[in-house]
Enzyme design. Sequence first.
Site, PDB file in Angstrom:
ATOM      1  N   SER A 265       0.877  -1.210  -0.080  1.00  0.00           N
ATOM      2  CA  SER A 265       0.122   0.036   0.112  1.00  0.00           C
ATOM      3  C   SER A 265       0.890   1.343  -0.018  1.00  0.00           C
ATOM      4  O   SER A 265       1.787   1.407  -0.849  1.00  0.00           O
ATOM      5  CB  SER A 265      -0.921  -0.214   1.310  1.00  0.00           C
ATOM      6  OG  SER A 265      -1.898   0.685   1.020  1.00  0.00           O
TER       7      SER A 265
ATOM      8  N   HIS B 117      -7.371  -5.647   0.123  1.00  0.00           N
ATOM      9  CA  HIS B 117      -6.173  -5.206   0.219  1.00  0.00           C
ATOM     10  C   HIS B 117      -5.418  -5.374   1.559  1.00  0.00           C
ATOM     11  O   HIS B 117      -5.955  -5.109   2.659  1.00  0.00           O
ATOM     12  CB  HIS B 117      -6.789  -3.401   0.368  1.00  0.00           C
ATOM     13  CG  HIS B 117      -5.715  -2.452   0.364  1.00  0.00           C
ATOM     14  ND1 HIS B 117      -4.799  -2.163  -0.737  1.00  0.00           N
ATOM     15  CD2 HIS B 117      -5.068  -1.769   1.662  1.00  0.00           C
ATOM     16  CE1 HIS B 117      -3.905  -1.279  -0.108  1.00  0.00           C
ATOM     17  NE2 HIS B 117      -4.045  -0.955   0.949  1.00  0.00           N
TER      18      HIS B 117
HETATM   19  C1  GTR Z   1      -5.321   4.632   1.718  1.00  0.00           C
HETATM   20  C2  GTR Z   1      -4.730   5.191   0.608  1.00  0.00           C
HETATM   21  C3  GTR Z   1      -4.032   4.320  -0.541  1.00  0.00           C
HETATM   22  C4  GTR Z   1      -3.062   3.459   0.584  1.00  0.00           C
HETATM   23  C5  GTR Z   1      -3.650   3.074   1.564  1.00  0.00           C
HETATM   24  C6  GTR Z   1      -2.612   2.311   2.830  1.00  0.00           C
HETATM   25  O1  GTR Z   1      -6.129   5.429   2.540  1.00  0.00           O
HETATM   26  O2  GTR Z   1      -5.654   6.100  -0.160  1.00  0.00           O
HETATM   27  O3  GTR Z   1      -3.414   5.063  -1.321  1.00  0.00           O
HETATM   28  O4  GTR Z   1      -1.671   3.916   0.441  1.00  0.00           O
HETATM   29  O5  GTR Z   1      -4.108   4.044   2.136  1.00  0.00           O
HETATM   30  O6  GTR Z   1      -1.525   2.862   2.567  1.00  0.00           O
HETATM   31  O7  GTR Z   1      -3.085   1.652   3.404  1.00  0.00           O
END
Ligand code: GTR
Length: 423
Positions: free
Chosen positions: A262, A403
């Site tokens: 992420s 995710h």
């Molecule tokens: C989210 C963000 C993403 C990603 C994610 C993370 O809120 O919008 O770009 O980086 O966080 O790092 O968990």
Amino acid sequence: MRTAFLLLALPVIASAQSATEANYDEAKVGTYTLPALLTALDGAVIETSDQWLAKRRPEVLELFREHVYGHTPRIEGELKFELTGTRTDALGGIATRKLVHITLPSKPAWKGIDLMLYSPNGKGKPAPVFVGLSFGGNHAVSTEPDVPLNPRWMRPSKTGAPGNKATEDSRGSEASRWPLATIIQHGYAVATAYYGDIEPDHPDGWKDGIRAAASADGAATQWRGNDWGAIGAWAWGISRMLDYLETDRDIDARHAAVIGHSRLGKTSLWAGVQDERFGLVISNDSGEGGAALSRRYFGETTKRITTSFPHWFCTNYTKYADDANANPVDQHMLISLIAPRAAYIASAEDDKWADPHGEFLSGKEASAVWKLFGKTGVGVDAWPPVNHPVGDCVGYHIRTGKHDVTDYDWEQYLKFADRHLAR
Ligand code: GTR
């Protein structure tokens, strides 16, 4: 030559990429034209790997410094490495665990990185290593009760960190993302640290991190448009971890992979692009500002990311919040900077926010640079179905699920590392 994508016949919503609202409909992605990877700024067409390395790679790297992540300053002074703990019977005896405190005595305002290293026992030779930052600290990565709790600021959303401080409840909270025993049994070492050791992840976090400590004006610094942001700082920290690993005899630091998930996947890409000591660069669900193409109006947009996380990028990047098409780079160019080394891009089916298709397309477009080296990148034209890993020098998969970093992801990374780091 510019690569044009015509994905629909509907009228294109003017600067759709500037929307704060996410689009999840492939039919509404719109049309976009990617900046040409193999045409230099002076119009010269890049046809050989030598031309790429001498001319185009340096200018593309410079464009990312100028417009996306900022310039990483050269910070004077020697690093200091202090071994603060060793256990030779870690993980039930299969590993040695070392804790190493990394500081920069010339910049005492910076409190340094607590690196945690697990290396396999009984192999008789230095181990290749995965290097990556965690969201919750070493005690969240490991379930071992004697790993000290990280004392720094934690994000309010972190498990077991009320009042921005880690508690015992957070021990092992990130362990499912770091299958330490599996990695060790595969013959690899793992080096990790808390990203907040380098800079706390909030808009004012830089004042308590390396950016202020390394700047002559400290916490009063007025940043210029192309100065580094938090991703740049975190990436810098990863390179300092590798500096330590080069001194550790248990580690074969010439066979090192950088990995991140992420926002830390965006970071691993930027670290691996700048630091060519990493032979393998892994992006797990890195999305917008990571592996995903910014010009595709799908999932998170440049507008949204620069609004929610203004501190991650250089401030010049906000210029493209209302028009990603005006950005002189797109993220396939970031992936291309890893060539001829190995890259791996992973997506998750339910992680639409990160635009899985856009992550694949980046790898596919970047593959033209591996071709210059006589190598194959992703090696397929079509986005593969879920749970069907593809790729030669650029690995890619989209797996079922959300995710996250899962055992399935690691299974692919270990196989890929066996092919590329061991070579
Ligand atoms: C989210 C963000 C993403 C990603 C994610 C993370 O809120 O919008 O770009 O980086 O966080 O790092 O968990």
